[in-house]
Structure formats: C-alpha cells, structure tokens
Motif scaffolding. Structure first.
Motif, short mmCIF file in Angstrom:
data_model
loop_
_atom_site.label_atom_id
_atom_site.label_comp_id
_atom_site.label_asym_id
_atom_site.label_seq_id
_atom_site.Cartn_x
_atom_site.Cartn_y
_atom_site.Cartn_z
N LEU A 43 32.68 35.74 44.87
CA LEU A 43 33.25 35.42 43.76
C LEU A 43 32.98 34.22 43.01
O LEU A 43 33.02 33.96 41.89
N GLN A 48 35.80 35.19 36.51
CA GLN A 48 35.53 36.53 37.09
C GLN A 48 36.14 37.48 36.22
O GLN A 48 35.77 38.71 36.12
N LEU A 88 34.41 40.74 35.10
CA LEU A 88 35.00 42.05 35.51
C LEU A 88 35.43 43.09 34.49
O LEU A 88 35.43 44.22 34.39
N ALA A 130 40.03 41.77 42.80
CA ALA A 130 38.46 41.62 42.94
C ALA A 130 37.95 41.59 44.16
O ALA A 130 36.89 42.20 44.32
N GLU A 139 33.76 47.74 34.41
CA GLU A 139 34.12 47.31 35.67
C GLU A 139 32.96 47.25 36.52
O GLU A 139 32.59 46.38 37.49
N LEU A 151 31.11 44.19 38.18
CA LEU A 151 30.73 43.93 39.84
C LEU A 151 29.48 44.01 39.90
O LEU A 151 29.12 43.11 41.01
#
Length: 445
Positions: free
Chosen positions: A94, A206, A210, A291, A307, A311
C-alpha cells in the motif's frame, strides 16, 4: 525556505529548551477568577477521561476500547484484526514498496488530529490528538485534549512516548496536513518529531486508487447503493464499509466548539468532537484492513471493475506484475463503465509492452478501439500505439496509416497533431502515395 525548514535550522543551532512561562500577576482591575477553569473535574466526567499533569500543567486523556464484535456497517473489529505483531504484511504494498515486513518492529498506529484551523503554520494548534491501534482482539483509542496552550509541551511529550512503541503510521490526508502540523508543533518546542523515521501510509491516496472510480461511475454491489463523488473519509466509510454517520459534527464546526470551551469552560460541545475523532480512527483502521485483505486474497476478491483496476495499480506499484495483469483482465471483463474498461485494457497492454510482449499488448489496444463510449484520450493513445506497432514491428504500412489517421482525428494538442501528421506523411512516402489532403477515415463517435 518554509516554516518547517526554518524551525529545523533553529533546532540544529542548539540551545536549551524553552522554559515554562514566567508568572505575571494580573493587571489592576483584572481577576483570574474572570477566566474559566478548563481543567475542572467536571470536564473529565463529561468527556469520560482523566486529567494528567506534567510541569505543573494539565491535559486530558480519554481511553476507549472497541470489542471484537463492534461494527461499522458491514465490517466488525473482528474482521480487521492484523497479524500477531499488530501489522499487516500488505502495508508495504500500500506504500508503493515491494511486499516485505516493516523495517521497524511493532504494531500499526492510526493517527488523526482535530485542529484550530486548516491554514497550518505556527498559529495552528492540534487541540485533540487521537491515536488508535489493535490490541489483542479489540481496537483501542486514546485521545489527548489540550486544555490550555501552556500544556502543549507536556502533551507532546506523552505523544512522543506513545508513538515510539509503533512500527508504522497510518493517516488520512496526513502527509499533507496532520503530520506536517504536528511536526511543526514539536519543532516549535525544540523537540524531535517522533514520526520522522516511521513508515507512513496515507490512506487517502489508496482510497482514491481503489475506490474513487466506483464512487463516480459505479455503485457498490452489496448493501448501500449510493454513488459518491468525493473521497472524504466519511464518504468512503459509507461506500466501502456501509456505515452512514448520524448527527456527526461538521468539520467546519470543530474549531469553534473548541474556542467556545476555552472561553467558557463548557465541555459539552466537545463530546461530539471526540466522537467524530473516534469514528475517524475506527473507520481509518477498518479501511486499511479492507485494503490489506483485498491484497492478500488477490484479484478474485475485487467485487467491481473499478476496485479490480485500483487493486491492479497497487500491485503494479509494488512490483507484482502478474497479479496486476490479472486484476486488469478482471476489470476489463467485469462489465463496468467504458472508462474503467478502457483504463484497464490500456494498463494491461502497457504492462505487456514494457515486458516486450508486443502482440499481447496490441490485442488489448485493439479491444479499446472496439469499446463504444471509451474516452477519446484512451482511444487516441491506443490508435497511436497500434500505428507504431504496425509500422515498426509488423511493417504493415497500410494498417499503420489507418491507425495513424484515427489517432490524428482524436488528437487535440497542436504538438501531438503535428507528430501524427508527420507519421502519416512518412507512411505515405513508404507506400509511394501522393501527399494529399488528410481525410478523416473514422468517426469520433
């Protein structure tokens, strides 16, 4: 030189730490009894905390523990528990690094501040410093209230002691606001900031990667069907976790509630501020765990095309290329919006082009041209890439010319249009065609 750099230069020059202010008697006609007692026992009772004293100054500490079954929407504390050391191995991904344990041992610390304003600088105080961490099968929150400015150094010393126990830091917009602000307060007191060498994950970035595409073009497939256009923490919390806050204090009211407390000693308006801060910390921890779980379970765990696309970008930044390609393929096949499909196919093709698999890359770009409603800039880039591929790798000049004309028709930039015209003219020379006026062969619809 900004304020932080100037303060750091002062620290480097050395000198003793500033002493507590010298007591000066009230001027004639002014009595200290006219000022409220912001450290009364009643304030601690209202907020459910205890007063702590250092250097003759008091600040309030409030502790809360959320048990394993506590829920925010669809997610419980038990769903979010990290590994035995209190951290997730996926945190490094991440943060955009290869997957590896954190360099500093210790659990993950979640941090959120409530401040006297949003301007930053030496005049902005963090009057409420909130920390959260997983402990056993529960989530703990500890909050420190600055009851008076004279107590700031004592409060910061306890903040430093607590921060030293943790191996990673997670915030929401903390790289831009929270951490620079708290570092400024430490430097103001000639203290070393405790977060300088701690790996820091800002979950705002993030969340955008995402979940923002889902908020603008898709709705969640489970539970709440709202669509959102912002990445505010409460908005992401509602979309991803399914929890909608009720009677939450608006952010713009937070400073005025604190100033009211300082003027009057009335702690009641701060109860909602403390609850707002606790919800921010709990939501931040649950979103981080969500996450990390997605990364652990892999491409098949993504529930929407957007998503899966986000990812894939996280995997690619962390160097896991095969997992990233699987995510891009899933995003292109889940039937999301044309924007998401186009971005996924472009990322998929670009990944193969970087690896030297040009035929696989060209297949992805051909699929982009077949998408109806795909954004013009993605279609243009795909047509341009196919023109290069057919000219320089396949030596198919007829096909290359068609793709070059297609990219020319969609190009807006004058520089890019000139480059596309130059490519078409070069292909005409290779084909032995006369240099005629370029007629559009494709519709931009």
């Amino acid at each position: 030189m900004n304020l932080g750099d100037r303060l750091r230069s002062v620290v480097r020059l050395g000198g003793s730490a500033p002493q507590d202010p010298i007591y000066v008697p009230d001027p004639p006609g002014v009595s200290s009894r006219n000022f409220p007692d912001t450290t009364s026992a009643g304030a601690a009772e209202v907020l459910g905390g205890e007063w702590r004293e250092s250097r003759g100054h008091r600040y309030l500490a409030v502790d809360r523990r959320y048990p394993v079954g506590h829920r925010l929407g669809r997610v419980s504390v038990g769903d979010c528990l990290p590994a035995e050391d209190g951290a997730w191995p996926q945190l490094s991904l991440l943060m955009g690094r290869p997957m590896a344990p954190m360099p500093n041992p210790g659990p993950t610390l979640f941090v959120d501040l409530e401040t006297t304003g949003l301007a930053g600088g030496a005049g902005t105080y963090a009057f409420l410093v909130g920390f959260g961490w997983f402990e056993g099968a529960s989530f703990r929150v500890r909050q420190f209230l600055l009851a008076g400015y004279a107590a700031e150094r004592a409060l910061l010393e306890e903040v430093a002691d607590l921060a030293a126990r943790y191996g990673a830091l997670v915030t929401y917009n903390g790289k831009t606001f929270d951490i620079p602000l708290i570092e400024t307060r430490f430097l103001f007191h000639r203290m070393s900031p405790p977060f300088s060498d701690v790996p820091h994950l800002d979950m705002l970035h993030q969340a955008r990667r995402l979940w923002r595409p889902r908020m603008t073009s898709e709705s969640h497939k489970e539970g709440d069907e709202r669509t959102l256009t912002t990445c505010r923490l409460s908005a992401v919390e509602a979309s991803v976790l399914g929890h909608v806050r009720e009677n939450d204090v608006p952010g713009f009211e937070v400073p005025s509630r604190y100033f009211h407390y300082v003027r009057t000693g009335d702690t009641n308006p701060l109860k909602a501020v403390f609850e707002h801060n606790r919800l921010d910390l709990l939501a931040l921890a649950m979103l981080t765990a969500t996450a990390a779980t997605l990364l652990q379970e892999g491409p098949a765990a993504s529930r929407t095309a957007s998503e899966a696309l986000g990812l894939g970008r996280v995997y690619e930044r962390g160097g896991l290329i095969e997992e990233a390609r699987a995510c891009y393929a899933r995003a292109a096949g889940l039937g999301g919006s044309c924007v998401v499909q186009g971005e996924a196919l472009w990322a998929y093709g670009t990944s193969y082009r970087r690896a030297g698999h040009f035929d696989l890359a060209a297949e992805a770009w051909q699929r982009i041209l077949a998408l109806r409603g795909c954004p013009a800039h993605i279609t243009k880039d795909a047509a341009e890439a196919l023109a290069v591929h057919h000219e320089h790798r396949l030596c198919d000049f007829h096909a290359a010319r068609l793709f070059a004309l297609h990219s020319l028709e969609l190009t807006v930039s004058a520089t890019r249009r000139e480059a596309a015209r130059h490519r078409v003219a070069r292909l005409d020379r290779k084909l032995g065609r006369p240099l005629t006026e370029l007629a559009p062969l494709f519709s931009s619809a």
